[in-house]
Design an enzyme around this catalytic site. Structure first.
Site, mmCIF file in Angstrom:
data_model
loop_
_atom_site.group_PDB
_atom_site.id
_atom_site.type_symbol
_atom_site.label_atom_id
_atom_site.label_comp_id
_atom_site.label_asym_id
_atom_site.label_seq_id
_atom_site.Cartn_x
_atom_site.Cartn_y
_atom_site.Cartn_z
ATOM 1 C CG ASP A 23 -2.081 0.933 1.120
ATOM 2 O OD1 ASP A 23 -2.274 1.509 0.037
ATOM 3 O OD2 ASP A 23 -2.805 1.099 2.117
ATOM 4 C CG ASN A 35 -7.587 -2.305 -5.890
ATOM 5 O OD1 ASN A 35 -6.685 -3.122 -5.709
ATOM 6 N ND2 ASN A 35 -7.829 -1.322 -5.022
#
Ligand code: FPP
Length: 239
Positions: free
Chosen positions: A13, A61
């Site tokens: 991330d 996503n």
């Protein structure tokens, strides 16, 4: 190191924030993130880790801007092409978890190509979670088991943890020992829900594009210091 985790999973991330801090576009962040993937895969293999699982693209996503999704998909294809030789030379076996069939054809094709070409490699197993969601994985497993029960293939009394395990995408993966998440966020984000039941969690503020071999080393050293009790007392473990 005698307490090396067998299975390390990483939530990569911070690509976007890294790019922002550098005054660059998010694409650059993902590109730098892909370079980190290459270095960390090689380092994990050198350290003797048997299973490395990376969260490359979650089910959620897809809700990112279309251009960013396209860029991530393209990056997956180019990275797979670029890293193919390195995977072969390092005896790494690639596999994927997630709904691969729903991916764009070029990603699906490249992924399947590399998976087939590396299937006899005997070294580290590198698993890419692509179009993956932990709840979706469990739901699919439940659905298949329910179907098998309905059709008398499995008897309901016989359903146990191993039945569930065998119906997951991750059926051939051992439990996660160490779960790392970069960028300071401290959550699981629907990753490997079943397999992290007893995982040690390691959170670092380092953004994924800045995550270096030394950072992986630090996480592994931290893991080695922990006492994994699996529900037992400390005393029971030393006896
Ligand atoms: C999180 O950063 C990262 C991703 C959504 C995907 C991870 C993808 C890569 C590292 C690139 C290529 C992957 C492979 C396997 C070659 P973010 O965009 O959520 O960052 P932010 O939270 O700072 O915006």
């Amino acid at each position: 190191m005698n307490k090396l985790p067998k299975h390390v999973a990483i939530i990569m991330d911070g690509n976007g924030r890294w790019a922002n801090l550098q005054g660059k576009s998010r694409v650059k962040g993902h590109q730098q993130g892909a370079r980190t993937v290459r270095d960390i895969v090689e380092e994990a293999k050198n350290k003797g880790i048997k299973y490395l699982t990376l969260y490359a693209f979650s089910k959620d996503n897809w809700s990112r801007p279309k251009e960013e999704v396209n860029i991530l998909m393209k990056l997956l294809v180019t990275s797979l092409k670029k890293e193919y030789n390195r995977l072969i030379n390092n005896n790494i076996r690639l596999q994927s978890i997630g709904e691969v069939n729903d991916l764009p054809t070029p990603v699906k094709d490249e992924l399947n190509y590399v998976i087939i070409k590396t299937k006899n490699n005997t070294g580290m197993v590198l698993t890419l979670a692509i179009n993956y969601g932990g709840k979706e994985e469990l739901t699919e497993a439940m659905k298949t088991i329910a179907f098998k029960v309905k059709n008398s293939i499995i008897s309901p009394e016989k359903v146990d943890q191993s039945t569930i395990n065998q119906h997951l995408y991750t059926r051939n993966l051992p439990a996660v020992d160490l779960l790392i998440r970069t960028s300071g966020e401290e959550r699981i984000s629907n990753f490997l829900l079943w397999h992290i039941a007893y995982a040690e969690l390691y959170f670092t503020d380092t953004l994924w594009p800045d995550f270096k071999k030394e950072d992986l080393h630090k996480a592994i050293v931290d893991y080695a210091k922990r006492e994994r009790r699996f529900g037992k007392t400390s005393q029971q473990l030393t006896n």
